[in-house]
Design an enzyme around this catalytic site. Structure first.
Site, PDB file in Angstrom:
ATOM      1  N   ASP A  31       0.865  -1.193   0.000  1.00 34.87           N
ATOM      2  CA  ASP A  31       0.000   0.000   0.000  1.00 34.87           C
ATOM      3  C   ASP A  31       0.897   1.237   0.000  1.00 34.87           C
ATOM      4  O   ASP A  31       2.021   1.201   0.511  1.00 34.87           O
ATOM      5  CB  ASP A  31      -0.911   0.016   1.245  1.00 34.87           C
ATOM      6  CG  ASP A  31      -2.221   0.761   1.003  1.00 34.87           C
ATOM      7  OD1 ASP A  31      -3.297   0.138   1.069  1.00 34.87           O
ATOM      8  OD2 ASP A  31      -2.174   1.997   0.729  1.00 34.87           O
ATOM      9  N   SER A 124     -16.932  -3.339  -9.302  1.00 30.62           N
ATOM     10  CA  SER A 124     -18.042  -2.673  -8.607  1.00 30.62           C
ATOM     11  C   SER A 124     -19.341  -2.861  -9.383  1.00 30.62           C
ATOM     12  O   SER A 124     -19.328  -2.974 -10.619  1.00 30.62           O
ATOM     13  CB  SER A 124     -17.728  -1.177  -8.511  1.00 30.62           C
ATOM     14  OG  SER A 124     -18.872  -0.451  -8.148  1.00 30.62           O
ATOM     15  N   TYR A 149     -14.549   7.319 -12.144  1.00 33.53           N
ATOM     16  CA  TYR A 149     -14.252   6.191 -11.244  1.00 33.53           C
ATOM     17  C   TYR A 149     -14.871   4.901 -11.799  1.00 33.53           C
ATOM     18  O   TYR A 149     -14.211   3.880 -11.949  1.00 33.53           O
ATOM     19  CB  TYR A 149     -14.788   6.475  -9.828  1.00 33.53           C
ATOM     20  CG  TYR A 149     -14.923   5.217  -9.001  1.00 33.53           C
ATOM     21  CD1 TYR A 149     -13.794   4.576  -8.503  1.00 33.53           C
ATOM     22  CD2 TYR A 149     -16.176   4.634  -8.747  1.00 33.53           C
ATOM     23  CE1 TYR A 149     -13.900   3.391  -7.781  1.00 33.53           C
ATOM     24  CE2 TYR A 149     -16.294   3.463  -8.035  1.00 33.53           C
ATOM     25  CZ  TYR A 149     -15.151   2.844  -7.543  1.00 33.53           C
ATOM     26  OH  TYR A 149     -15.265   1.672  -6.838  1.00 33.53           O
ATOM     27  N   LYS A 153     -13.263   1.106 -13.531  1.00 37.23           N
ATOM     28  CA  LYS A 153     -13.606  -0.296 -13.219  1.00 37.23           C
ATOM     29  C   LYS A 153     -14.013  -1.038 -14.500  1.00 37.23           C
ATOM     30  O   LYS A 153     -13.615  -2.175 -14.723  1.00 37.23           O
ATOM     31  CB  LYS A 153     -14.752  -0.360 -12.196  1.00 37.23           C
ATOM     32  CG  LYS A 153     -14.399   0.202 -10.821  1.00 37.23           C
ATOM     33  CD  LYS A 153     -13.331  -0.621 -10.139  1.00 37.23           C
ATOM     34  CE  LYS A 153     -12.938  -0.054  -8.795  1.00 37.23           C
ATOM     35  NZ  LYS A 153     -11.709  -0.650  -8.253  1.00 37.23           N
ATOM     36  N   PHE A 178     -21.364  -4.812  -4.246  1.00 36.54           N
ATOM     37  CA  PHE A 178     -22.481  -3.897  -4.107  1.00 36.54           C
ATOM     38  C   PHE A 178     -22.096  -2.864  -3.030  1.00 36.54           C
ATOM     39  O   PHE A 178     -21.052  -2.232  -3.189  1.00 36.54           O
ATOM     40  CB  PHE A 178     -23.787  -4.695  -3.944  1.00 36.54           C
ATOM     41  CG  PHE A 178     -24.198  -5.173  -5.317  1.00 36.54           C
ATOM     42  CD1 PHE A 178     -23.471  -6.186  -5.967  1.00 36.54           C
ATOM     43  CD2 PHE A 178     -25.198  -4.545  -6.031  1.00 36.54           C
ATOM     44  CE1 PHE A 178     -23.757  -6.553  -7.285  1.00 36.54           C
ATOM     45  CE2 PHE A 178     -25.503  -4.909  -7.341  1.00 36.54           C
ATOM     46  CZ  PHE A 178     -24.782  -5.909  -7.969  1.00 36.54           C
TER      47      PHE A 178
HETATM   48  P1  NAD Z   1      -9.792   2.212   0.436  1.00 40.41           P
HETATM   49  O1  NAD Z   1      -9.493   3.547  -0.127  1.00 40.41           O
HETATM   50  O2  NAD Z   1     -10.076   2.106   1.894  1.00 40.41           O
HETATM   51  O3  NAD Z   1      -8.607   1.194   0.088  1.00 40.41           O
HETATM   52  C1  NAD Z   1      -7.842   1.308  -1.084  1.00 40.41           C
HETATM   53  C2  NAD Z   1      -6.368   1.242  -0.691  1.00 40.41           C
HETATM   54  O4  NAD Z   1      -5.562   1.343  -1.871  1.00 40.41           O
HETATM   55  C3  NAD Z   1      -5.951   2.380   0.241  1.00 40.41           C
HETATM   56  O5  NAD Z   1      -5.303   1.834   1.375  1.00 40.41           O
HETATM   57  C4  NAD Z   1      -5.001   3.222  -0.606  1.00 40.41           C
HETATM   58  O6  NAD Z   1      -3.980   3.831   0.173  1.00 40.41           O
HETATM   59  C5  NAD Z   1      -4.459   2.186  -1.582  1.00 40.41           C
HETATM   60  N1  NAD Z   1      -3.977   2.725  -2.855  1.00 40.41           N
HETATM   61  C6  NAD Z   1      -4.621   3.560  -3.700  1.00 40.41           C
HETATM   62  N2  NAD Z   1      -3.843   3.825  -4.776  1.00 40.41           N
HETATM   63  C7  NAD Z   1      -2.695   3.122  -4.599  1.00 40.41           C
HETATM   64  C8  NAD Z   1      -1.498   2.985  -5.369  1.00 40.41           C
HETATM   65  N3  NAD Z   1      -1.320   3.637  -6.523  1.00 40.41           N
HETATM   66  N4  NAD Z   1      -0.521   2.183  -4.901  1.00 40.41           N
HETATM   67  C9  NAD Z   1      -0.662   1.530  -3.718  1.00 40.41           C
HETATM   68  N5  NAD Z   1      -1.755   1.640  -2.945  1.00 40.41           N
HETATM   69  C10 NAD Z   1      -2.766   2.424  -3.390  1.00 40.41           C
HETATM   70  O7  NAD Z   1     -11.004   1.611  -0.427  1.00 40.41           O
HETATM   71  P2  NAD Z   1     -11.899   0.315  -0.150  1.00 40.41           P
HETATM   72  O8  NAD Z   1     -13.261   0.771   0.167  1.00 40.41           O
HETATM   73  O9  NAD Z   1     -11.196  -0.628   0.737  1.00 40.41           O
HETATM   74  O10 NAD Z   1     -11.948  -0.263  -1.629  1.00 40.41           O
HETATM   75  C11 NAD Z   1     -11.046  -1.257  -2.085  1.00 40.41           C
HETATM   76  C12 NAD Z   1     -11.289  -1.504  -3.566  1.00 40.41           C
HETATM   77  O11 NAD Z   1     -12.642  -1.911  -3.741  1.00 40.41           O
HETATM   78  C13 NAD Z   1     -11.094  -0.273  -4.440  1.00 40.41           C
HETATM   79  O12 NAD Z   1     -10.517  -0.676  -5.665  1.00 40.41           O
HETATM   80  C14 NAD Z   1     -12.497   0.218  -4.664  1.00 40.41           C
HETATM   81  O13 NAD Z   1     -12.638   0.944  -5.862  1.00 40.41           O
HETATM   82  C15 NAD Z   1     -13.273  -1.083  -4.717  1.00 40.41           C
HETATM   83  N6  NAD Z   1     -14.690  -0.922  -4.378  1.00 40.41           N
HETATM   84  C16 NAD Z   1     -15.030  -0.327  -3.199  1.00 40.41           C
HETATM   85  C17 NAD Z   1     -16.375  -0.142  -2.887  1.00 40.41           C
HETATM   86  C18 NAD Z   1     -16.774   0.558  -1.601  1.00 40.41           C
HETATM   87  O14 NAD Z   1     -17.919   0.954  -1.485  1.00 40.41           O
HETATM   88  N7  NAD Z   1     -15.904   0.686  -0.613  1.00 40.41           N
HETATM   89  C19 NAD Z   1     -17.372  -0.572  -3.790  1.00 40.41           C
HETATM   90  C20 NAD Z   1     -16.984  -1.194  -4.974  1.00 40.41           C
HETATM   91  C21 NAD Z   1     -15.628  -1.370  -5.266  1.00 40.41           C
HETATM   92  C1  UD1 Z   2     -21.764   5.220  -4.661  1.00 38.58           C
HETATM   93  C2  UD1 Z   2     -21.223   5.519  -6.033  1.00 38.58           C
HETATM   94  C3  UD1 Z   2     -20.712   4.230  -6.657  1.00 38.58           C
HETATM   95  C4  UD1 Z   2     -19.665   3.594  -5.742  1.00 38.58           C
HETATM   96  C5  UD1 Z   2     -20.279   3.365  -4.361  1.00 38.58           C
HETATM   97  C6  UD1 Z   2     -19.286   2.820  -3.375  1.00 38.58           C
HETATM   98  C7  UD1 Z   2     -22.423   7.463  -6.890  1.00 38.58           C
HETATM   99  C8  UD1 Z   2     -23.424   7.950  -7.881  1.00 38.58           C
HETATM  100  N1  UD1 Z   2     -22.253   6.134  -6.859  1.00 38.58           N
HETATM  101  O1  UD1 Z   2     -22.806   4.281  -4.803  1.00 38.58           O
HETATM  102  O2  UD1 Z   2     -20.126   4.484  -7.921  1.00 38.58           O
HETATM  103  O3  UD1 Z   2     -19.244   2.344  -6.276  1.00 38.58           O
HETATM  104  O4  UD1 Z   2     -20.765   4.624  -3.858  1.00 38.58           O
HETATM  105  O5  UD1 Z   2     -18.249   3.731  -3.130  1.00 38.58           O
HETATM  106  O6  UD1 Z   2     -21.798   8.249  -6.182  1.00 38.58           O
HETATM  107  N2  UD1 Z   2     -27.446   8.937   0.144  1.00 38.58           N
HETATM  108  C9  UD1 Z   2     -28.122   9.940   0.796  1.00 38.58           C
HETATM  109  N3  UD1 Z   2     -27.390  10.831   1.530  1.00 38.58           N
HETATM  110  C10 UD1 Z   2     -26.029  10.775   1.640  1.00 38.58           C
HETATM  111  C11 UD1 Z   2     -25.353   9.738   0.969  1.00 38.58           C
HETATM  112  C12 UD1 Z   2     -26.081   8.837   0.216  1.00 38.58           C
HETATM  113  O7  UD1 Z   2     -29.347  10.036   0.721  1.00 38.58           O
HETATM  114  O8  UD1 Z   2     -25.429  11.627   2.319  1.00 38.58           O
HETATM  115  C13 UD1 Z   2     -28.222   7.928  -0.620  1.00 38.58           C
HETATM  116  C14 UD1 Z   2     -27.900   7.866  -2.091  1.00 38.58           C
HETATM  117  O9  UD1 Z   2     -28.674   8.761  -2.823  1.00 38.58           O
HETATM  118  C15 UD1 Z   2     -28.201   6.389  -2.402  1.00 38.58           C
HETATM  119  C16 UD1 Z   2     -27.864   5.666  -1.089  1.00 38.58           C
HETATM  120  O10 UD1 Z   2     -27.908   6.663  -0.072  1.00 38.58           O
HETATM  121  O11 UD1 Z   2     -29.579   6.220  -2.664  1.00 38.58           O
HETATM  122  C17 UD1 Z   2     -26.485   5.011  -1.080  1.00 38.58           C
HETATM  123  O12 UD1 Z   2     -25.510   5.981  -1.446  1.00 38.58           O
HETATM  124  P1  UD1 Z   2     -23.942   5.667  -1.411  1.00 38.58           P
HETATM  125  O13 UD1 Z   2     -23.565   5.102  -0.092  1.00 38.58           O
HETATM  126  O14 UD1 Z   2     -23.208   6.897  -1.865  1.00 38.58           O
HETATM  127  O15 UD1 Z   2     -23.753   4.481  -2.471  1.00 38.58           O
HETATM  128  P2  UD1 Z   2     -24.159   4.407  -4.031  1.00 38.58           P
HETATM  129  O16 UD1 Z   2     -24.826   5.635  -4.486  1.00 38.58           O
HETATM  130  O17 UD1 Z   2     -24.872   3.123  -4.246  1.00 38.58           O
END
Ligand code: NAD
Ligand code: UD1
Length: 338
Positions: A31, A124, A149, A153, A178
């Protein structure tokens, strides 16, 4: 043989590393701490009873990657590292394309050069775009993403598919998450958003902690039972366990496999607020606000393929997700700085 976990100090990565170590796997975390803290490392060791190897490195740093592959015997990679803030990606698209796509290409080049062609990638639900109706299945068309973003993906899925098509030795698994929420039951590790959270659960927990005044609910006129947006929330520990199943499956299956990781059940924003209030005993004041651009009415998975093929199913329900999110926030009001 060890598994390299890129982004392993982040939210989903840290929970996955705890489960990998608990299952007896050897882990090397990589990381650059762009969105995480070194302080998570002793907590991972505390929960797992042993420490993973750690290398501070950037996935875009080819020489650093080569050194890691030369130092450890790595036979598989779980690739979490990436930037994930939707709003920031619209402001800085080139940063997202360079970090997420450029970084993945460099990582795969280093993997191939060292004979490691086994990767599980964090994709995602956002790749399904706006053209499909939930429940979303893996065989539905992808694309039509609405922000850089999400487009990273979608492109990375393509890049990994092309790589596996060109070289039959690659084993690729695309996991479409999800909405991950919750935290480890201990309250020792969890999500640490920078600044004001964009996502629903971190926002609610900060309202509960008194750091934010009230929740803005983006839209109450969606085509859903109560008018607020419906999503498929999944406990981060269930998600982490899905990676262990996916890793074992991918080791035995060349080519590309794709799985949704979700619960299959959608909850509205108002249902989440009610579940959180019940789990925490804290009232969450809210106001209805205009819709957020790019949001959809209802997004939830058909998770049956993961159950059928991987033998994985989410076990933790919404009350447990909310209780665990609250415990993490309550015990660590300043994240890993506490
Ligand atoms: P996060 O930001 O907590 O973790 C990502 C980690 O990657 C961080 O520790 C960051 O420091 C590291 N990182 C970023 N760029 C880097 C680089 N160039 N080199 C080395 N390290 C690097 O995010 P998360 O929520 O744990 O998500 C993990 C993965 O899952 C991500 O790819 C994210 O896009 C994907 N994802 C997350 C969600 C979500 O809602 N959290 C949903 C769908 C997909
Ligand atoms: C969002 C991102 C998605 C990403 C995911 C996880 C957008 C459009 N989509 O998804 O690409 O993969 O986060 O990081 O940003 N909400 C509120 N108030 C808030 C925050 C959210 O009402 O302050 C609502 C939103 O409108 C939605 C639900 O809560 O209906 C979930 O929102 P969120 O947690 O941001 O997730 P996604 O929108 O599903």
């Amino acid at each position: 043989m060890a598994t390299l976990v890129t982004g392993g100090t982040g939210y989903i990565g840290s929970h996955t590393v705890v489960e990998l170590l608990g299952a007896g796997k050897d882990v090397v975390i990589l990381d650059n701490f762009y969105n995480s803290s070194p302080k998570v490392l002793p907590r991972i060791a505390e929960l797992a009873g042993r420490a993973p190897a750690f290398e501070e490195c950037d996935i875009r740093d080819r020489a650093g990657l080569d050194r890691i592959f030369e130092t450890y015997k790595i036979d598989s990679v779980i690739h979490f590292a990436g930037l994930k803030a939707v709003g920031e990606s619209c402001e800085k698209p080139l940063l997202y394309y360079e970090n997420n796509i450029g970084g993945t290409v460099t990582l795969c080049e280093a993997m191939a050069a060292h004979g490691c062609k086994n990767i599980v990638f964090s994709s995602s639900a956002t790749v399904y775009g706006s053209g499909n109706v939930s429940p979303l299945r893996e065989d539905m068309p992808v694309g039509g993403t609405t922000n850089p973003y999400g487009t990273t993906k979608y492109y990375i899925e393509h890049i990994l598919e092309d790589t596996a098509a060109a070289d039959k030795d690659w084993h690729v698994c695309l996991l479409r998450y999800f909405n991950p929420i919750g935290a480890h039951k201990s309250g020792r590790i969890g999500e640490m958003p920078n600044g004001i959270p964009n996502n629903l659960l971190p926002y609610i927990t900060q309202v509960a902690a008194g750091k934010l005044d009230h929740l803005n609910i983006y839209g109450n006129d969606y085509n859903t039972p109560d008018g607020t947006g419906v999503r498929d929330y999944i406990h981060v520990v269930d998600l982490a366990l899905g990676h262990l199943k996916a890793m074992d499956y991918t080791a035995d299956h060349a080519g590309v496999s794709i799985f949704n990781l979700g619960t299959g059940k959608g909850y509205s924003v108002l249902e989440i607020v009610a579940a959180f209030e019940k789990a925490s005993g804290v009232k969450i004041p809210y106001e209805f606000a205009p819709r957020r651009p790019g949001d959809l009415d209802s997004v939830y998975s058909d998770p049956s393929k993961a159950e059928r093929v991987l033998g994985w199913k989410a076990e933790r329900g919404i009350d447990e997700m909310c209780a665990d999110s609250y415990r993490w926030q309550h015990q660590n009001p300043n994240g890993y700085e506490d």
